[in-house]
Write a protein that holds these residues in place. Structure first.
Motif, short mmCIF file in Angstrom:
data_model
loop_
_atom_site.label_atom_id
_atom_site.label_comp_id
_atom_site.label_asym_id
_atom_site.label_seq_id
_atom_site.Cartn_x
_atom_site.Cartn_y
_atom_site.Cartn_z
N TRP A 52 61.48 67.06 14.08
CA TRP A 52 61.22 65.63 14.23
C TRP A 52 62.18 65.07 15.28
O TRP A 52 63.38 64.92 15.02
CB TRP A 52 61.41 64.90 12.91
CG TRP A 52 60.95 63.49 12.97
CD1 TRP A 52 61.73 62.38 13.17
CD2 TRP A 52 59.61 63.01 12.85
NE1 TRP A 52 60.96 61.25 13.18
CE2 TRP A 52 59.64 61.61 12.98
CE3 TRP A 52 58.39 63.63 12.65
CZ2 TRP A 52 58.51 60.82 12.91
CZ3 TRP A 52 57.26 62.85 12.57
CH2 TRP A 52 57.33 61.47 12.69
N LEU A 56 61.82 59.39 17.67
CA LEU A 56 60.68 58.87 16.91
C LEU A 56 61.10 57.98 15.75
O LEU A 56 60.31 57.18 15.27
CB LEU A 56 59.79 60.02 16.40
CG LEU A 56 59.07 60.82 17.47
CD1 LEU A 56 58.24 61.92 16.82
CD2 LEU A 56 58.20 59.94 18.36
N GLY A 57 62.33 58.15 15.29
CA GLY A 57 62.83 57.31 14.20
C GLY A 57 61.97 57.41 12.96
O GLY A 57 61.62 58.49 12.52
N THR A 58 61.63 56.28 12.37
CA THR A 58 60.76 56.09 11.19
C THR A 58 61.24 56.78 9.92
O THR A 58 60.45 57.03 9.03
CB THR A 58 59.29 56.49 11.46
OG1 THR A 58 59.17 57.89 11.58
CG2 THR A 58 58.72 55.78 12.66
N GLY A 59 62.51 57.11 9.82
CA GLY A 59 63.04 57.65 8.57
C GLY A 59 62.77 59.12 8.33
O GLY A 59 63.13 59.63 7.29
N GLN A 60 62.13 59.80 9.25
CA GLN A 60 61.90 61.24 9.13
C GLN A 60 63.10 61.98 9.74
O GLN A 60 63.83 61.43 10.55
CB GLN A 60 60.64 61.64 9.89
CG GLN A 60 59.38 61.01 9.40
CD GLN A 60 58.78 61.73 8.21
OE1 GLN A 60 58.78 62.95 8.15
NE2 GLN A 60 58.28 60.98 7.26
N VAL A 94 53.69 63.63 7.88
CA VAL A 94 53.38 62.68 8.95
C VAL A 94 53.31 63.47 10.25
O VAL A 94 54.27 64.17 10.60
CB VAL A 94 54.46 61.58 9.04
CG1 VAL A 94 54.21 60.68 10.25
CG2 VAL A 94 54.52 60.76 7.76
N PRO A 99 53.56 59.22 14.66
CA PRO A 99 54.70 58.96 13.77
C PRO A 99 54.57 57.72 12.90
O PRO A 99 55.26 57.60 11.89
CB PRO A 99 55.89 58.84 14.73
CG PRO A 99 55.30 58.53 16.05
CD PRO A 99 53.94 59.16 16.06
N GLU A 100 53.69 56.81 13.26
CA GLU A 100 53.48 55.60 12.44
C GLU A 100 52.30 55.77 11.50
O GLU A 100 52.00 54.88 10.70
CB GLU A 100 53.25 54.39 13.35
CG GLU A 100 54.42 54.09 14.28
CD GLU A 100 55.72 53.79 13.55
OE1 GLU A 100 55.68 53.17 12.47
OE2 GLU A 100 56.79 54.17 14.07
N ASP A 102 49.70 57.71 8.60
CA ASP A 102 49.82 58.17 7.21
C ASP A 102 49.98 59.69 7.19
O ASP A 102 49.51 60.39 8.09
CB ASP A 102 48.57 57.79 6.42
CG ASP A 102 48.45 56.29 6.23
OD1 ASP A 102 49.51 55.62 6.10
OD2 ASP A 102 47.32 55.78 6.19
#
Length: 131
Positions: A52, A56-60, A94, A99-100, A102
């Motif tokens: 990851w 890309l971030g998003t908590g992954q 994901v 990355p945003e 589902d």
């Protein structure tokens, strides 16, 4: 087997696959998840479901995604109806290219083979198209 198939034309060992990056050794993390054998994931699994990029971030995270791949394999093996050298399990993940989006369900295989040094048992986790 030589009588049936003839001389071996070419061999490609697990050690070569680890050296060239076709397989990624994840034994250390796999041991924490409950594996007792060396474990590698295919490059396909690594790139699609483990790695990851930070941008890309998003908590992954790569570590968290790898843990999911490994822990679900352990759980699938422990809860299998009967022992098998290969198990199939489903991972909700994901997609890196969305990355945003589902999570989507993907099917993975974990196989025990005698491809380690001297024929020792090892585990390889891959996508069905890897075999």
């Amino acid at each position: 087997m030589r009588e049936l198939f003839g001389e071996v034309i070419h061999t490609y060992t697990r050690a070569q696959a680890l050296a060239d990056g076709s397989l990624i050794d994840v034994t250390e993390t796999a041991a924490e998840a409950g594996f007792r054998l060396p474990v590698a994931v295919t490059r396909t699994v690594w790139l699609r479901y483990c790695e990851w990029p930070e941008e890309l971030g998003t908590g992954q995270s790569t570590e968290g995604r790898l843990w999911d791949v490994l822990w679900l394999a352990v759980w699938a093996a422990r809860t299998a109806a009967e022992p098998s050298a290969r198990i199939t399990y489903t991972l909700g993940v994901v997609p890196v290219d969305d990355p945003e989006g589902d999570p989507v369900d993907v099917r993975l295989w974990a196989a025990i083979t005698g491809e380690g040094a001297g024929g020792a048992p090892v585990v390889t986790i891959g996508a069905p198209e890897d075999w």
